[in-house]
Scaffold this motif. Structure first.
Motif, PDB file in Angstrom:
ATOM      1  N   GLU A  56     -80.692  16.069  22.016  1.00 50.97           N
ATOM      2  CA  GLU A  56     -79.495  15.799  21.222  1.00 50.97           C
ATOM      3  C   GLU A  56     -78.241  16.330  21.917  1.00 50.97           C
ATOM      4  O   GLU A  56     -78.224  17.450  22.440  1.00 50.97           O
ATOM      5  CB  GLU A  56     -79.605  16.461  19.843  1.00 50.97           C
ATOM      6  N   TYR A  58     -74.147  16.650  20.785  1.00 50.44           N
ATOM      7  CA  TYR A  58     -73.337  16.570  19.577  1.00 50.44           C
ATOM      8  C   TYR A  58     -71.882  16.238  19.888  1.00 50.44           C
ATOM      9  O   TYR A  58     -71.360  16.553  20.959  1.00 50.44           O
ATOM     10  CB  TYR A  58     -73.400  17.904  18.831  1.00 50.44           C
ATOM     11  N   ASP A 317     -73.025  19.675  23.862  1.00 55.98           N
ATOM     12  CA  ASP A 317     -71.963  19.214  22.978  1.00 55.98           C
ATOM     13  C   ASP A 317     -70.838  18.694  23.857  1.00 55.98           C
ATOM     14  O   ASP A 317     -70.475  19.326  24.848  1.00 55.98           O
ATOM     15  CB  ASP A 317     -71.474  20.376  22.101  1.00 55.98           C
ATOM     16  N   ARG A 358     -71.737  15.068  14.390  1.00 54.72           N
ATOM     17  CA  ARG A 358     -71.906  16.254  13.552  1.00 54.72           C
ATOM     18  C   ARG A 358     -70.619  16.535  12.784  1.00 54.72           C
ATOM     19  O   ARG A 358     -69.571  15.949  13.041  1.00 54.72           O
ATOM     20  CB  ARG A 358     -72.200  17.466  14.448  1.00 54.72           C
ATOM     21  N   TYR A 362     -72.139  21.790  12.428  1.00 57.32           N
ATOM     22  CA  TYR A 362     -73.301  21.203  13.105  1.00 57.32           C
ATOM     23  C   TYR A 362     -74.318  20.603  12.132  1.00 57.32           C
ATOM     24  O   TYR A 362     -75.499  20.503  12.454  1.00 57.32           O
ATOM     25  CB  TYR A 362     -73.957  22.220  14.057  1.00 57.32           C
ATOM     26  N   GLU A 364     -75.815  17.297  10.778  1.00 58.82           N
ATOM     27  CA  GLU A 364     -75.903  15.971  11.352  1.00 58.82           C
ATOM     28  C   GLU A 364     -75.375  14.924  10.393  1.00 58.82           C
ATOM     29  O   GLU A 364     -75.774  14.880   9.231  1.00 58.82           O
ATOM     30  CB  GLU A 364     -77.349  15.659  11.716  1.00 58.82           C
ATOM     31  N   ARG A 367     -77.021   9.645  13.745  1.00 59.91           N
ATOM     32  CA  ARG A 367     -77.762   9.727  14.998  1.00 59.91           C
ATOM     33  C   ARG A 367     -77.967   8.319  15.550  1.00 59.91           C
ATOM     34  O   ARG A 367     -78.235   7.401  14.799  1.00 59.91           O
ATOM     35  CB  ARG A 367     -79.115  10.410  14.752  1.00 59.91           C
TER      36      ARG A 367
END
Length: 368
Positions: A56, A58, A317, A358, A362, A364, A367
């Protein structure tokens, strides 16, 4: 031979990572001094995965605002601050800022406002609290990430009260979290050279420590590529790590490359950091900051292509849409002031990672 020497130098650090041992100051200096940037990136990505990181990456949909660029401090690295008498200085009222934010919200539906300012000696604490209250009333679903520790300390001096009292007023007005600016480099030697009028690092830490204990999360930064040494970078990172051990309130760390344009350092021949140095800083940050969950590749500083590479050097990130950033633009950043969500998603996917939108904390939201 040079490659073998680098591998031999980094081998003990690899063994520590595999054993789950914490890296120390000497390890940090070794990492900073290595010329094998690719091996460093591999170690950082390993560390990220060993500590529970996945694929992941972000990002947040955010708007950058600045209410005033009037500042009492004359930091030598800053191209943003002005005195009140300068023609291009400004101080917006709460109503002006709210009107601007609401109009922009109708366009982009951001979930976060990121606001930092100069340390304006001509306003009071109510000036700052008023804008939070009015923004919170007009945009109740938007997280307000406002005011660096330097600004909080400045407010406390203006009012003659404690950091806790300032933070309590701001929290009650709608403050959600603090950005990480104002840290620069904690070493006294460096601060004397680049920001002689700024507060002592102990004040920066007290603001963040107090915020964490009040339940206000914060971010943290390091400004590199000016007059600091590798040892001073490592010391800075370890001080942040120690604070996180105590309060666990840092959401993310952002390494900020120094941009010399339109500062006194430009006249002294300083240049922008290299891509190799930017990647090294991201990697070493990830390796040393074992207790801060997120390290950002700030695309507005390094450009989106280099930020994609940084995702393989420990970053997880890519910051956000960053609508209308002004501070680094004033210092010569040339990577634009906004990325649309599809562009960020494409960049993350091209880097072989999974894009996750996000909120500031943070959680979610979406996605891909």
């Amino acid at each position: 031979m040079a490659l073998l020497d680098a591998l031999d130098t980094l081998a003990p650090i690899r063994e520590k990572l595999d054993a789950g041992e914490r890296l120390d100051f000497e390890d940090g200096v070794t990492l900073m001094e290595t010329d094998d940037v690719l091996a460093l990136g591999e170690l950082a990505d390993l560390a990220r995965r060993l500590r529970g990181g996945g694929d992941e990456v972000y990002f947040v949909q955010n708007l950058y605002l600045n209410q005033t660029n009037v500042c009492r401090v004359k930091c030598k690295f800053c191209a943003f601050a002005k005195t009140r008498k300068q023609e291009d200085s400004y101080t917006l009222t709460a109503d002006e800022l709210v009107e601007d934010a609401v109009a922009q919200y109708e366009v982009s539906r951001f979930t976060e406002i990121h606001c930092v300012n100069g340390e304006n000696p001509h306003v009071d604490l109510e000036f700052y609290a008023d804008v939070l209250r009015k923004l919170n009333a007009s945009l109740p679903d938007v997280h307000l990430k406002f005011y660096t520790a330097s600004e909080i300390h400045h407010m406390s001096r203006l009012e003659g009260c404690s950091h806790a009292e300032v933070l309590r007023v701001l929290r009650d007005a709608g403050l959600g979290s603090l950005p990480g600016g104002g840290a620069e480099i904690f070493a006294d030697r460096v601060r004397t050279l680049i920001a002689p009028g700024k507060e002592h690092p102990d004040e920066w830490f007290d603001v963040h420590d107090t915020a964490h204990r009040m339940g206000i999360p914060t971010h943290c930064t390091l400004l590199y590529g000016h007059v600091e040494t590798y040892e001073e970078r490592v010391d800075h990172l370890l001080r942040l790590r120690d604070q996180q051990d105590r309060t666990s309130g840092f959401l993310a760390f952002i390494p900020l490359a120094f941009h010399p344009e339109n500062t006194v350092f430009e006249r002294r021949g300083f240049r922008f950091t290299t891509g190799a140095d930017d990647l090294k800083m991201v990697a070493v940050s990830r390796l040393l900051l074992d207790n801060i969950p997120h390290v950002k590749a700030y695309w507005i500083m390094m450009g989106l292509p280099m930020a994609q590479v940084a995702l393989h050097f420990g970053a997880n990130d890519i910051q956000g849409t960053v609508v209308r950033e002004q501070i680094f633009q004033a210092a010569g950043a040339s990577n634009g002031t906004e990325q649309k969500i599809p562009e960020l998603v494409r960049a993350i996917e091209e880097a072989g990672r999974v894009p996750v939108q996000r909120d500031t904390l943070y959680n979610e939201l979406r996605r891909w």
